[in-house]
Scaffold this active site. Structure first.
Site, PDB file in Angstrom:
ATOM      1  N   THR A 135      -6.307   4.581   8.609  1.00 52.86           N
ATOM      2  CA  THR A 135      -6.698   3.602   8.799  1.00 52.86           C
ATOM      3  C   THR A 135      -8.340   4.443   7.848  1.00 52.86           C
ATOM      4  O   THR A 135      -8.335   5.092   7.081  1.00 52.86           O
ATOM      5  CB  THR A 135      -8.292   3.732   9.799  1.00 52.86           C
ATOM      6  N   ARG A 183       3.388  -5.599  15.624  1.00 48.32           N
ATOM      7  CA  ARG A 183       1.884  -5.281  17.104  1.00 48.32           C
ATOM      8  C   ARG A 183       0.905  -4.869  15.742  1.00 48.32           C
ATOM      9  O   ARG A 183       0.605  -4.567  14.907  1.00 48.32           O
ATOM     10  CB  ARG A 183       2.683  -3.439  16.329  1.00 48.32           C
ATOM     11  N   GLY A 214      -7.569   7.030  14.624  1.00 53.13           N
ATOM     12  CA  GLY A 214      -6.298   8.434  15.318  1.00 53.13           C
ATOM     13  C   GLY A 214      -5.454   6.825  15.553  1.00 53.13           C
ATOM     14  O   GLY A 214      -4.192   6.156  15.154  1.00 53.13           O
TER      15      GLY A 214
END
Length: 315
Positions: free
Chosen positions: A180, A208, A232
């Site tokens: 990310t 997703r 994360g």
């Protein structure tokens, strides 16, 4: 306590497991983080808003093929790119988010446009793409987003899927593969903002959606408390509503930014559950960078002369 009219920018390029690729490209990663910090800080220094600062910083990371967002996005199970992003303004909790977007060079700028120019907060898939075309958001062909590194990861995971002796499920194979980018900022008017963008996880199921585009999870901003960008294991961040939980601990328990981040990341989340990292800034200019993983790419600069670039825990 920071002086009035303080400014601050903090960025991250993802938290998670270490890898040979990170070690081999450490200098380039550090330069990418510095470029993002510099872009965001310049906006603040020139009197720009926190929203514009996080947008500028995240765009730098989206344009850098080393980071899993924009150009460096992971490939899904079909070998395609699906990107998510969100941005939030602390003054009134306005937000904008996009999910499952393709061909958008900078998903964070599309999320910003949703926040500023529409009555909606979240657009996804083809609807987001049609809106992007309408407002002339910059587009790129699919080939622009497929980097050699991400294609190698995709190919490796596909090979593991088909050769595993016990036919491990695809989700289990990819449990620790994620990435990310994000930024938080404080401007001279005392306003905070947060932004987060991602290309998802390698070989993810088509459709997703991760934490990055969910307000209160991947990012949150409130001038009463803080601005947070998370990173994360997406499903773990969603389970714990990470970003809002930090703000709530500050608002209702009177914790400092650092205390709240440490409570959520290091105590409420069990390390064995997975990787979590956050960056934060409060309206006084205090910053926090907390993670439970092997590394978190991060950079920061404040008018209180705090600045730095790091990937691993400092000894």
């Amino acid at each position: 306590m920071a002086k009035k009219n303080s400014i601050a920018i903090v960025v991250h390029g993802g938290a998670g497991p270490d890898s040979d690729h990170i070690h081999e490209n450490k200098k380039a990663y550090e330069k990418g983080l510095q470029d993002a910090v510099d872009a965001g800080y310049l906006v603040l220094e020139e009197g720009g808003t926190a929203v514009d600062a996080v947008d500028a910083a995240v765009k730098k990371l989206e344009d850098n093929p080393l980071f899993n967002a924009g150009r460096g996005s992971a490939l899904n199970a079909n070998g395609e790119v699906e990107m998510d992003a969100a941005i939030m303004r602390g003054s009134d909790q306005s937000s904008g988010a996009v999910a499952l977007v393709r061909n958008i060079r900078n998903p964070i700028s599309l999320a910003k446009a949703v926040m500023l120019n529409t009555k909606y907060r979240f657009l996804g898939d083809m609807g987001a793409l049609e809106y992007a075309k309408k407002i002339d958001i910059r587009m790129e062909p699919a080939s622009y987003f497929i980097t050699e590194h991400q294609f190698d990861l995709f190919s490796k995971k596909r090979e593991e899927e088909f050769t595993s002796s016990d036919r491990i499920g695809l989700d289990e194979l990819n449990a620790r593969m994620h990435g990310t980018v994000g930024a938080v900022a404080l401007d001279r008017e005392g306003m905070v903002a947060a932004a987060t963008s991602t290309g998802g996880i390698e070989n993810k199921k088509i459709g997703r959606i991760g934490d990055s585009c969910i307000v209160g999870v991947g990012c949150y901003a409130n001038n009463k408390t803080c601005a947070i960008s998370g990173t994360g294991d997406g499903e773990l961040l969603m389970k714990n509503i990470i970003a809002y939980d930090i703000s709530a601990l500050m608002e209702y328990k009177g914790m400092t930014l650092q205390q709240a981040c440490e409570t959520v990341v290091l105590e409420r989340v069990k390390a064995e559950e997975g990787d979590v990292g956050v960056i934060g800034v409060d309206p006084q200019g205090n910053i926090a960078l907390v993670f439970n993983s092997e590394r978190m790419h991060r950079g920061w600069k404040t008018s209180a002369r705090q600045q730095g670039i790091a990937i691993y825990l400092k000894k």
